[in-house]
Enzyme design. Structure first.
Site, short mmCIF file in Angstrom:
data_model
loop_
_atom_site.label_atom_id
_atom_site.label_comp_id
_atom_site.label_asym_id
_atom_site.label_seq_id
_atom_site.Cartn_x
_atom_site.Cartn_y
_atom_site.Cartn_z
CE LYS A 124 -3.98 -2.00 2.47
NZ LYS A 124 -5.15 -2.21 3.66
CB THR A 162 -7.30 -5.70 9.68
OG1 THR A 162 -7.73 -6.22 9.51
CG2 THR A 162 -7.60 -4.45 9.62
CG PHE A 213 -13.60 1.43 7.26
CD1 PHE A 213 -12.76 1.41 5.85
CD2 PHE A 213 -14.58 0.79 8.25
CE1 PHE A 213 -13.11 -0.29 5.72
CE2 PHE A 213 -14.00 -0.56 7.58
CZ PHE A 213 -13.60 -1.42 7.18
NE ARG A 249 -6.90 -12.38 5.93
CZ ARG A 249 -6.77 -10.93 6.05
NH1 ARG A 249 -7.12 -10.38 4.51
NH2 ARG A 249 -7.33 -10.25 7.34
NE ARG A 278 -2.77 -5.67 6.97
CZ ARG A 278 -3.27 -5.80 6.39
NH1 ARG A 278 -4.15 -6.91 7.36
NH2 ARG A 278 -4.02 -5.42 6.06
CD GLU A 325 -9.06 -8.59 -2.96
OE1 GLU A 325 -10.11 -8.38 -2.18
OE2 GLU A 325 -8.02 -9.49 -2.68
CE1 TYR A 337 -9.61 -3.24 0.64
CE2 TYR A 337 -9.03 -1.04 -0.27
CZ TYR A 337 -8.39 -2.26 0.67
OH TYR A 337 -7.33 -2.17 0.59
CG HIS A 339 -5.28 -5.99 0.02
ND1 HIS A 339 -6.60 -6.00 0.01
CD2 HIS A 339 -5.54 -7.59 -1.04
CE1 HIS A 339 -7.41 -7.15 -0.09
NE2 HIS A 339 -6.55 -7.78 -0.75
CG ASN A 365 -3.70 -2.10 7.10
OD1 ASN A 365 -3.27 -1.97 5.36
ND2 ASN A 365 -4.72 -2.87 7.38
#
Ligand code: ADP
Ligand code: MG
Length: 141
Positions: free
Chosen positions: A10, A92, A58, A86, A103, A127, A50, A116, A113
């Site tokens: 990100k 998160t 948010f 993950r 993270r 995705e 998203y 993704h 964070n």
């Protein structure tokens, strides 16, 4: 099972100059990039990506953040790639992420964070197709 997942480094992580560190973590965990591009997401592109979160409080802030600078978008391939990524990412909220996770190392807040990762085969399929049209969820192409 060898599978594929969609990952994004990100804008906060790109700004922190940790692209190389994050990719090193993927490779060390057996998650190998099979497609990768650096791009600045427009807000509409971030909103489409998203869309499942469009009702969340948010959503606007998240899509503004995701379009605040360049990201690196990757397809990672490996054994159980979706869950493996993950696990490597951590929770998160970086404050709740286990030490050793991406993270925990690089996340600044629940929004910024660092990375993704797809959370299921269904979202991985959507995705991957969103950013790499024509590329299959299945390995071996
Ligand atoms: P994950 O990225 O771990 O799958 P979610 O799918 O729930 O998490 O949320 C997508 C992204 O939205 C998160 O990575 C984070 O950037 C942002 N986000 C999630 N929850 C919040 C929140 N409570 N406040 C601000 N941003 C959030
Ligand atoms: Mg998610």
């Amino acid at each position: 099972m060898v599978e594929r997942t969609l990952a994004i480094i990100k804008p906060d992580a790109v700004k922190k100059r940790v692209i190389g560190n994050v990719i090193q973590r993927y490779e060390a965990a057996g998650l190998y990039p099979v497609a990768m591009k650096m791009m600045s997401l427009s807000q509409p592109i971030a909103e489409g990506f998203y869309a499942v979160h469009r009702e969340r409080s948010f959503f606007h802030d998240l899509t503004a953040f995701m379009s605040s600078g360049p990201s690196v978008v990757l397809v990672l391939e490996g054994e159980n790639a979706i869950q493996a990524n993950r696990d490597l990412m951590g929770a998160t909220d970086p404050q709740k992420a286990e030490s050793g996770t991406i993270r925990a190392a690089h996340g600044a807040s629940i929004e910024a964070n660092a990375v993704h990762g797809s959370d299921s085969p269904e979202t991985a399929g959507f995705e991957i197709g969103y950013f790499f049209p024509g590329m299959d969820l299945q390995a071996g192409c």
